[in-house]
Design an enzyme around this catalytic site. Structure first.
Site, PDB file in Angstrom:
ATOM      1  N   HIS A  96      -0.794   8.620   6.946  1.00 59.16           N
ATOM      2  CA  HIS A  96       0.123   7.498   7.146  1.00 59.16           C
ATOM      3  C   HIS A  96      -0.029   6.493   6.021  1.00 59.16           C
ATOM      4  O   HIS A  96      -1.133   6.171   5.599  1.00 59.16           O
ATOM      5  CB  HIS A  96      -0.091   6.821   8.501  1.00 59.16           C
ATOM      6  CG  HIS A  96      -1.505   6.411   8.786  1.00 59.16           C
ATOM      7  ND1 HIS A  96      -2.463   7.306   9.194  1.00 59.16           N
ATOM      8  CD2 HIS A  96      -2.120   5.222   8.689  1.00 59.16           C
ATOM      9  CE1 HIS A  96      -3.615   6.672   9.361  1.00 59.16           C
ATOM     10  NE2 HIS A  96      -3.447   5.408   9.052  1.00 59.16           N
ATOM     11  N   LEU A  97       1.100   5.999   5.567  1.00 55.67           N
ATOM     12  CA  LEU A  97       1.171   4.967   4.543  1.00 55.67           C
ATOM     13  C   LEU A  97       1.339   3.619   5.227  1.00 55.67           C
ATOM     14  O   LEU A  97       2.235   3.447   6.054  1.00 55.67           O
ATOM     15  CB  LEU A  97       2.385   5.238   3.643  1.00 55.67           C
ATOM     16  CG  LEU A  97       2.774   4.139   2.651  1.00 55.67           C
ATOM     17  CD1 LEU A  97       1.738   4.004   1.549  1.00 55.67           C
ATOM     18  CD2 LEU A  97       4.155   4.440   2.062  1.00 55.67           C
ATOM     19  N   HIS A  98       0.445   2.669   4.896  1.00 51.42           N
ATOM     20  CA  HIS A  98       0.628   1.292   5.372  1.00 51.42           C
ATOM     21  C   HIS A  98       1.513   0.556   4.369  1.00 51.42           C
ATOM     22  O   HIS A  98       1.254   0.599   3.164  1.00 51.42           O
ATOM     23  CB  HIS A  98      -0.719   0.546   5.424  1.00 51.42           C
ATOM     24  CG  HIS A  98      -1.699   1.069   6.421  1.00 51.42           C
ATOM     25  ND1 HIS A  98      -1.918   0.469   7.642  1.00 51.42           N
ATOM     26  CD2 HIS A  98      -2.546   2.125   6.370  1.00 51.42           C
ATOM     27  CE1 HIS A  98      -2.872   1.134   8.293  1.00 51.42           C
ATOM     28  NE2 HIS A  98      -3.266   2.139   7.552  1.00 51.42           N
TER      29      HIS A  98
HETATM   30  P1  AMP Z   1      -6.004   3.622   9.647  1.00 50.10           P
HETATM   31  O1  AMP Z   1      -7.159   2.690   9.825  1.00 50.10           O
HETATM   32  O2  AMP Z   1      -5.539   3.676   8.226  1.00 50.10           O
HETATM   33  O3  AMP Z   1      -6.267   4.983  10.255  1.00 50.10           O
HETATM   34  O4  AMP Z   1      -4.795   2.939  10.415  1.00 50.10           O
HETATM   35  C1  AMP Z   1      -4.343   3.304  11.676  1.00 50.10           C
HETATM   36  C2  AMP Z   1      -3.347   2.250  12.075  1.00 50.10           C
HETATM   37  O5  AMP Z   1      -2.605   2.716  13.163  1.00 50.10           O
HETATM   38  C3  AMP Z   1      -3.981   0.911  12.493  1.00 50.10           C
HETATM   39  O6  AMP Z   1      -3.472  -0.132  11.656  1.00 50.10           O
HETATM   40  C4  AMP Z   1      -3.530   0.766  13.951  1.00 50.10           C
HETATM   41  O7  AMP Z   1      -3.259  -0.583  14.296  1.00 50.10           O
HETATM   42  C5  AMP Z   1      -2.290   1.619  13.995  1.00 50.10           C
HETATM   43  N1  AMP Z   1      -1.952   2.169  15.306  1.00 50.10           N
HETATM   44  C6  AMP Z   1      -2.782   2.804  16.169  1.00 50.10           C
HETATM   45  N2  AMP Z   1      -2.097   3.214  17.256  1.00 50.10           N
HETATM   46  C7  AMP Z   1      -0.802   2.825  17.066  1.00 50.10           C
HETATM   47  C8  AMP Z   1       0.396   2.950  17.828  1.00 50.10           C
HETATM   48  N3  AMP Z   1       0.418   3.572  19.025  1.00 50.10           N
HETATM   49  N4  AMP Z   1       1.541   2.421  17.325  1.00 50.10           N
HETATM   50  C9  AMP Z   1       1.537   1.799  16.129  1.00 50.10           C
HETATM   51  N5  AMP Z   1       0.442   1.658  15.344  1.00 50.10           N
HETATM   52  C10 AMP Z   1      -0.710   2.153  15.818  1.00 50.10           C
END
Ligand code: AMP
Length: 113
Positions: A96-98
């Site tokens: 996933h891309l932030h």
């Molecule tokens: P990472 O730390 O790069 O793995 O980021 C995972 C991201 O996913 C975090 O910023 C979480 O807040 C987000 N996240 C987790 N569950 C959900 C969800 N159900 N809907 C939207 N974002 C989510």
């Protein structure tokens, strides 16, 4: 878990959709604008995705730019982030891309900086 969002089993606020990507708002936003862009096909992380299907990685980045445009943050600026592994605090094992922006962002890197 993002596969469940792609499949519609977990609700999400979708902001952009293409044939092979989905963009939705992060549930715990770290900036005024915080959107995640995922390939709809499952890939473990960005490196795996790059090796398996570089074209799809490019589509994720292009969708991120489209999100930035739609959010009105192209001129003010934005940040793209891929977290990989524990030191980066990565929690979800679906590439996933932030897309972060909408306000002045902090510095990033070493803890405490
Ligand atoms: P990472 O730390 O790069 O793995 O980021 C995972 C991201 O996913 C975090 O910023 C979480 O807040 C987000 N996240 C987790 N569950 C959900 C969800 N159900 N809907 C939207 N974002 C989510």
């Amino acid at each position: 878990m993002f596969c469940d969002i792609v499949a519609g089993k977990i609700p999400a606020t979708v902001v952009n959709k293409t044939d092979r990507t989905l963009a939705f708002r992060d549930i715990n936003p770290q900036a005024a604008t915080h959107v995640l862009v995922v390939p709809t096909e499952h890939h473990e992380d960005a490196g795996v995705l790059a090796a398996a299907d570089p074209g799809l990685l490019a589509e994720v980045l292009t969708a991120g730019v489209e999100v930035a445009r739609a959010e009105g943050i192209v001129e003010t600026g934005y940040r793209f982030v891929f977290n990989t592994g524990p030191d980066a605090g990565r929690t979800v094992f679906h590439a996933h891309l932030h897309v972060l922006g909408g306000e002045q962002l902090g510095l990033f890197g070493r803890l405490g900086r």
